[in-house]
Design a protein around this motif. Structure first.
Motif, PDB file in Angstrom:
ATOM      1  N   LEU A 181      22.738  25.354  -4.487  1.00 23.08           N
ATOM      2  CA  LEU A 181      23.136  26.309  -5.518  1.00 23.08           C
ATOM      3  C   LEU A 181      22.950  27.751  -5.062  1.00 23.08           C
ATOM      4  O   LEU A 181      23.749  28.628  -5.432  1.00 23.08           O
ATOM      5  N   VAL A 182      21.892  28.017  -4.273  1.00 22.28           N
ATOM      6  CA  VAL A 182      21.633  29.404  -3.859  1.00 22.28           C
ATOM      7  C   VAL A 182      22.306  29.747  -2.533  1.00 22.28           C
ATOM      8  O   VAL A 182      22.285  30.907  -2.137  1.00 22.28           O
ATOM      9  N   SER A 183      22.884  28.768  -1.833  1.00 18.73           N
ATOM     10  CA  SER A 183      23.522  29.073  -0.551  1.00 18.73           C
ATOM     11  C   SER A 183      24.766  28.213  -0.382  1.00 18.73           C
ATOM     12  O   SER A 183      25.685  28.262  -1.194  1.00 18.73           O
ATOM     13  N   ASP A 184      24.817  27.407   0.669  1.00 17.98           N
ATOM     14  CA  ASP A 184      25.972  26.558   0.932  1.00 17.98           C
ATOM     15  C   ASP A 184      25.511  25.326   1.703  1.00 17.98           C
ATOM     16  O   ASP A 184      24.322  25.102   1.909  1.00 17.98           O
ATOM     17  N   PHE A 185      26.479  24.521   2.164  1.00 16.39           N
ATOM     18  CA  PHE A 185      26.133  23.282   2.867  1.00 16.39           C
ATOM     19  C   PHE A 185      25.537  23.546   4.255  1.00 16.39           C
ATOM     20  O   PHE A 185      24.867  22.668   4.804  1.00 16.39           O
ATOM     21  N   ASP A 186      25.798  24.731   4.838  1.00 12.47           N
ATOM     22  CA  ASP A 186      25.145  25.070   6.108  1.00 12.47           C
ATOM     23  C   ASP A 186      23.634  25.083   5.937  1.00 12.47           C
ATOM     24  O   ASP A 186      22.889  24.544   6.763  1.00 12.47           O
ATOM     25  N   LYS A 187      23.180  25.730   4.874  1.00 17.95           N
ATOM     26  CA  LYS A 187      21.733  25.801   4.638  1.00 17.95           C
ATOM     27  C   LYS A 187      21.175  24.430   4.264  1.00 17.95           C
ATOM     28  O   LYS A 187      20.024  24.100   4.612  1.00 17.95           O
ATOM     29  N   VAL A 188      21.948  23.624   3.562  1.00 17.19           N
ATOM     30  CA  VAL A 188      21.497  22.260   3.263  1.00 17.19           C
ATOM     31  C   VAL A 188      21.314  21.473   4.551  1.00 17.19           C
ATOM     32  O   VAL A 188      20.335  20.727   4.721  1.00 17.19           O
ATOM     33  N   LEU A 222       0.808  -1.219   0.000  1.00 15.45           N
ATOM     34  CA  LEU A 222       0.000   0.000   0.000  1.00 15.45           C
ATOM     35  C   LEU A 222       0.844   1.273   0.000  1.00 15.45           C
ATOM     36  O   LEU A 222       0.471   2.263  -0.646  1.00 15.45           O
ATOM     37  N   HIS A 223       1.954   1.275   0.699  1.00 10.55           N
ATOM     38  CA  HIS A 223       2.665   2.528   0.966  1.00 10.55           C
ATOM     39  C   HIS A 223       4.040   2.639   0.308  1.00 10.55           C
ATOM     40  O   HIS A 223       4.605   3.739   0.297  1.00 10.55           O
ATOM     41  N   LEU A 224       4.584   1.546  -0.210  1.00  5.99           N
ATOM     42  CA  LEU A 224       5.961   1.600  -0.690  1.00  5.99           C
ATOM     43  C   LEU A 224       6.043   1.160  -2.156  1.00  5.99           C
ATOM     44  O   LEU A 224       6.889   0.339  -2.524  1.00  5.99           O
ATOM     45  N   GLY A 225       5.187   1.750  -2.985  1.00  6.82           N
ATOM     46  CA  GLY A 225       5.250   1.472  -4.417  1.00  6.82           C
ATOM     47  C   GLY A 225       6.458   2.141  -5.061  1.00  6.82           C
ATOM     48  O   GLY A 225       6.960   3.169  -4.574  1.00  6.82           O
ATOM     49  N   TRP A 226       6.930   1.571  -6.152  1.00  9.95           N
ATOM     50  CA  TRP A 226       8.153   2.111  -6.763  1.00  9.95           C
ATOM     51  C   TRP A 226       7.931   3.515  -7.320  1.00  9.95           C
ATOM     52  O   TRP A 226       8.858   4.335  -7.367  1.00  9.95           O
ATOM     53  N   GLN A 227       6.682   3.844  -7.744  1.00 10.26           N
ATOM     54  CA  GLN A 227       6.432   5.204  -8.241  1.00 10.26           C
ATOM     55  C   GLN A 227       6.626   6.234  -7.136  1.00 10.26           C
ATOM     56  O   GLN A 227       7.242   7.287  -7.345  1.00 10.26           O
ATOM     57  N   ARG A 228       6.100   5.934  -5.953  1.00 11.72           N
ATOM     58  CA  ARG A 228       6.243   6.875  -4.842  1.00 11.72           C
ATOM     59  C   ARG A 228       7.702   6.991  -4.419  1.00 11.72           C
ATOM     60  O   ARG A 228       8.185   8.081  -4.086  1.00 11.72           O
ATOM     61  N   MET A 229       8.400   5.874  -4.394  1.00 12.65           N
ATOM     62  CA  MET A 229       9.801   5.903  -4.000  1.00 12.65           C
ATOM     63  C   MET A 229      10.627   6.724  -4.987  1.00 12.65           C
ATOM     64  O   MET A 229      11.477   7.539  -4.587  1.00 12.65           O
ATOM     65  N   MET A 230      10.392   6.545  -6.282  1.00 13.20           N
ATOM     66  CA  MET A 230      11.123   7.300  -7.291  1.00 13.20           C
ATOM     67  C   MET A 230      10.797   8.790  -7.201  1.00 13.20           C
ATOM     68  O   MET A 230      11.687   9.648  -7.295  1.00 13.20           O
ATOM     69  N   ALA A 231       9.511   9.108  -7.016  1.00 12.46           N
ATOM     70  CA  ALA A 231       9.108  10.512  -6.928  1.00 12.46           C
ATOM     71  C   ALA A 231       9.738  11.187  -5.714  1.00 12.46           C
ATOM     72  O   ALA A 231      10.217  12.331  -5.801  1.00 12.46           O
ATOM     73  N   ALA A 232       9.747  10.492  -4.571  1.00 17.79           N
ATOM     74  CA  ALA A 232      10.351  11.077  -3.369  1.00 17.79           C
ATOM     75  C   ALA A 232      11.836  11.316  -3.563  1.00 17.79           C
ATOM     76  O   ALA A 232      12.378  12.346  -3.128  1.00 17.79           O
ATOM     77  N   CYS A 233      12.520  10.395  -4.221  1.00 21.05           N
ATOM     78  CA  CYS A 233      13.953  10.548  -4.448  1.00 21.05           C
ATOM     79  C   CYS A 233      14.236  11.734  -5.366  1.00 21.05           C
ATOM     80  O   CYS A 233      15.126  12.543  -5.096  1.00 21.05           O
ATOM     81  N   ILE A 234      13.464  11.860  -6.450  1.00 26.34           N
ATOM     82  CA  ILE A 234      13.691  12.951  -7.402  1.00 26.34           C
ATOM     83  C   ILE A 234      13.386  14.297  -6.763  1.00 26.34           C
ATOM     84  O   ILE A 234      14.167  15.264  -6.882  1.00 26.34           O
ATOM     85  N   VAL A 235      12.250  14.400  -6.072  1.00 30.75           N
ATOM     86  CA  VAL A 235      11.876  15.662  -5.428  1.00 30.75           C
ATOM     87  C   VAL A 235      12.886  16.050  -4.358  1.00 30.75           C
ATOM     88  O   VAL A 235      13.318  17.214  -4.257  1.00 30.75           O
ATOM     89  N   GLY A 236      13.313  15.085  -3.538  1.00 32.03           N
ATOM     90  CA  GLY A 236      14.275  15.386  -2.490  1.00 32.03           C
ATOM     91  C   GLY A 236      15.607  15.844  -3.049  1.00 32.03           C
ATOM     92  O   GLY A 236      16.197  16.821  -2.553  1.00 32.03           O
ATOM     93  N   PHE A 237      16.105  15.166  -4.081  1.00 32.41           N
ATOM     94  CA  PHE A 237      17.379  15.569  -4.678  1.00 32.41           C
ATOM     95  C   PHE A 237      17.270  16.952  -5.310  1.00 32.41           C
ATOM     96  O   PHE A 237      18.192  17.771  -5.192  1.00 32.41           O
ATOM     97  N   THR A 238      16.155  17.234  -5.960  1.00 33.93           N
ATOM     98  CA  THR A 238      15.970  18.541  -6.596  1.00 33.93           C
ATOM     99  C   THR A 238      15.971  19.654  -5.567  1.00 33.93           C
ATOM    100  O   THR A 238      16.626  20.700  -5.748  1.00 33.93           O
ATOM    101  N   ILE A 239      15.241  19.473  -4.461  1.00 33.81           N
ATOM    102  CA  ILE A 239      15.180  20.499  -3.419  1.00 33.81           C
ATOM    103  C   ILE A 239      16.562  20.709  -2.796  1.00 33.81           C
ATOM    104  O   ILE A 239      17.021  21.854  -2.613  1.00 33.81           O
ATOM    105  N   GLY A 240      17.269  19.615  -2.472  1.00 32.21           N
ATOM    106  CA  GLY A 240      18.579  19.737  -1.862  1.00 32.21           C
ATOM    107  C   GLY A 240      19.583  20.422  -2.769  1.00 32.21           C
ATOM    108  O   GLY A 240      20.354  21.276  -2.322  1.00 32.21           O
ATOM    109  N   TYR A 241      19.571  20.083  -4.059  1.00 26.01           N
ATOM    110  CA  TYR A 241      20.530  20.690  -4.990  1.00 26.01           C
ATOM    111  C   TYR A 241      20.209  22.162  -5.208  1.00 26.01           C
ATOM    112  O   TYR A 241      21.120  23.000  -5.326  1.00 26.01           O
ATOM    113  N   ALA A 242      18.912  22.509  -5.234  1.00 24.54           N
ATOM    114  CA  ALA A 242      18.533  23.917  -5.390  1.00 24.54           C
ATOM    115  C   ALA A 242      18.987  24.738  -4.194  1.00 24.54           C
ATOM    116  O   ALA A 242      19.492  25.865  -4.350  1.00 24.54           O
ATOM    117  N   ILE A 243      18.837  24.205  -3.002  1.00 22.16           N
ATOM    118  CA  ILE A 243      19.295  24.933  -1.805  1.00 22.16           C
ATOM    119  C   ILE A 243      20.804  25.111  -1.839  1.00 22.16           C
ATOM    120  O   ILE A 243      21.336  26.174  -1.488  1.00 22.16           O
TER     121      ILE A 243
END
Length: 469
Positions: free
Chosen positions: A38-45, A15-36
Motif C-alpha cells: 500500500l505504501v510502495s509497490d511490488f518492487d518493495k514487496v 512442539l513447533h507446528l501448532g495451529w495457533q502459531r501457523m495461523m499467527a504467522a500467516c496473519i502477521v505475514g499477510f499484514t506486513i506484505g499488504y502494508a508494504i
C-alpha cells in the motif's frame, strides 16, 4: 492401514507446528506484505520478501537446527533418547526436518509473497541471472545451512556434554556463512537488470555462470552434509565410525579445488596450488573437530600393534588422513612448479605478487615450510588437548593461531625485524638455513613436550606400551 511415523519427527511437529502459531504467522505475514504494497509497490514487496527469506531461512533456520539438539542436552533428555530404540537416521531427519518445520512454514510464506511479487514484475532475473534459479539457490543454501548447523552442534557435543550457548552461536554462524556462500543473494533484485550479468567460473577450463556452478555444487554438498550428520549421529550413539567416507570426501574436495577456478588455462600449477591449500585447510578443520582423546589414540595404537586393523582404522584420527593427503598434494605442487613464471595464470601470479604472499624464486621451499608450520600447529593443539586445558583447548588454540599469524607478524614486519619473520611465518628467503632452522628447532622442542604430555595422559612410560598379558 496405519502409517508408522518417526516418533522424533512427530514430537517436533507437536512442539513447533501448532495451529495457533501457523495461523499467527500467516496473519502477521499477510499484514506486513499488504502494508508494504500500500505504501510502495511490488518492487518493495520483492525486496522485503527477499530480506525475510534471508532472515528466516538463513539466520533463524540454522539456529533452530542446532537448538533441536541443544534443547535436549539442556533439558536432560538427550541421554534418554540415546538409549531409545530410534535409529541414527530417524533421529537425524526427525530433528533436522521436524525441528525446523515452523521455520520452513514461515519461509514458504515469504517465498509465496516473493513469487507473487515476481509474477507481477515479470519474473526479474535477479542476481542469479534467472528468477527460478535464484529461488533454487536460496532453497539449496537453506537446506545446506541447516544441515551444517546440526553437524557443528553434534561435533561440539562430542567434546562436551554441558549445554553451552557458544555451541548454538557457532553452529548458527557456520550455517549462515554456508547459506550466503551458496545462495549468493540469488533472489535479490539488482538495480540495473539490463547491464547486469553474473560472473563466470571455469570448470576444467570450460566457462559457466557462477550461479549455475553454485547450484550444482550446493546440491552435491547437501548430500555430503546429510551423510556427514548421519555419521556423526551414529558416532554419538556409540556406533563405530569408519574413515572411508572422510577419505572419499578428501578426494572430492581435491577434485573440486583442481577443477574450479576463476581463471582459464591454469594448467598444472593452477590446479596444484588450490589442491594444496584445500588439503591444508581440511587438516586444520579435521584436527579442530576431532575428539582428541589420548586414551582413544592409545587404543588405536594398541590395536595396530596386535594386528586388529579393523579397530585401528576405526580409531584413526581423521586429521591424520588429511595430513597424508596434504603431503601428497605437496608432491603434486612441487612437480608442477617450474623455475619461472612461464605457464602461470596471469591473474594468479599478479595477485600473489601484489599481496606478497609467495616468493616465486623460493616457492617450493615455502610450500615445505607451510607443511612444517602446520605440523607445529597441530602439535600445539595435541599438547593442549592432552593436558589440564583439554576442555578449553579449542578456543586456546584458535587464540594462539590468531596471535601468531596476525599481530605478532605485523609487529615484526613494521618494527623493522622482518629478518626474523621465519620464526612465525612460513616464508622462505635466500638463506635456507635461517628459513628452516627456526621451525625445525620448534618442532624438536614441541616433540619432546608432546611426548612428555602423552606419557602423563596415558600413564605409560613408553609411546606404545606393551600389552598386558
Amino acid at each position: 492401514m496405519s502409517i508408522d511415523i518417526n516418533p522424533e519427527f512427530q514430537r517436533n511437529l507437536w512442539l513447533h507446528l501448532g495451529w495457533q502459531r501457523m495461523m499467527a504467522a500467516c496473519i502477521v505475514g499477510f499484514t506486513i506484505g499488504y502494508a508494504i504494497f500500500l505504501v510502495s509497490d511490488f518492487d518493495k514487496v520483492s525486496y522485503a520478501a527477499n530480506l525475510l527469506l534471508t532472515i528466516i531461512l538463513g539466520m533463524w533456520g540454522p539456529r533452530r537446527a542446532a537448538d533441536a539438539l541443544a534443547e535436549e542436552v539442556a533439558g536432560g533428555t538427550w541421554e534418554m533418547q540415546r538409549m531409545s530404540g530410534l535409529s541414527a537416521w530417524s533421529m537425524t531427519w526427525g530433528k533436522l526436518v521436524g525441528g525446523c518445520s515452523f521455520v520452513w512454514y514461515c519461509g514458504l510464506l515469504a517465498l509465496g509473497a516473493y513469487i507473487f511479487a515476481g509474477w507481477k514484475l515479470g519474473f526479474p532475473e535477479g542476481r542469479a541471472g534467472n528468477f527460478w534459479l535464484g529461488i533454487y539457490l536460496l532453497l539449496v543454501g537453506a537446506v545446506l545451512g541447516h544441515v551444517v548447523a546440526l553437524g557443528v552442534a553434534l561435533i561440539r557435543l562430542r567434546k562436551t556434554v554441558q549445554y553451552r550457548r557458544l555451541t548454538i552461536t557457532l553452529a548458527q554462524t557456520c550455517g549462515f556463512i554456508v547459506f550466503l556462500a551458496i545462495s549468493g543473494g540469488g533472489t535479490a533484485p539488482v538495480l540495473d537488470e539490463a547491464s547486469f550479468a553474473p560472473t563466470e567460473a571455469y570448470v576444467f577450463d570450460q566457462g559457466y555462470a557462477w550461479p549455475m556452478v553454485r547450484a550444482v555444487l550446493g546440491s552435491v554438498l547437501v548430500l555430503w552434509a546429510i551423510v556427514a550428520v548421519f555419521r556423526l549421529m551414529r558416532a554419538e550413539l556409540q556406533f563405530r565410525a569408519w574413515p572411508w567416507l572422510w577419505t572419499l570426501f578428501i578426494g572430492f574436495t581435491a577434485l573440486l579445488a583442481a577443477g574450479i577456478a576463476p581463471w582459464p588455462g591454469g594448467g598444472a600449477i593452477g590446479a596444484a596450488l588450490p589442491v594444496f591449500a584445500a588439503m591444508v585447510l581440511l587438516t586444520y578443520l579435521a584436527a579442530l573437530a576431532d575428539r582428541r582423546d589420548p586414551i582413544r589414540y592409545r587404543s588405536g595404537l594398541l590395536s595396530l600393534r596386535r594386528g586388529d586393523f579393523s579397530r585401528a582404522a576405526a580409531e584413526l584420527p581423521w586429521w591424520l588422513i588429511s595430513l597424508v593427503a596434504t603431503f601428497m598434494a605437496l608432491a603434486f605442487a612441487i612437480s608442477a612448479i617450474g623455475p619461472s613464471l612461464d605457464g602461470w595464470p596471469t591473474s594468479l601470479s599478479a595477485l600473489l605478487l601484489r599481496l606478497r604472499l609467495l616468493s616465486f624464486s623460493h616457492l617450493t621451499e615455502t610450500l615445505i615450510l607451510i607443511i612444517l608450520f602446520m605440523c607445529r600447529d597441530i602439535g600445539v593443539l595435541m599438547w593442549l588437548s592432552f593436558g589440564a586445558w583439554r576442555a578449553r583447548s579449542d578456543i586456546t588454540w584458535l587464540v594462539y593461531l590468531a596471535l601468531v599469524y596476525w599481530p605478532i607478524s605485523i609487529i615484526l614486519i613494521f618494527a623493522g625485524y622482518s629478518q626474523f619473520i621465519t620464526l612465525i611465518l612460513p616464508v622462505a628467503s635466500d638463506d635456507l638455513f635461517w628459513s628452516f632452522a627456526p621451525i625445525l628447532v620448534q618442532l624438536a622442542i614441541l616433540g619432546a613436550m608432546l611426548h612428555q604430555r602423552w606419557r602423563q595422559a596415558t600413564r605409560s612410560g613408553v609411546l606404545v606400551p606393551e600389552l598386558a598379558p
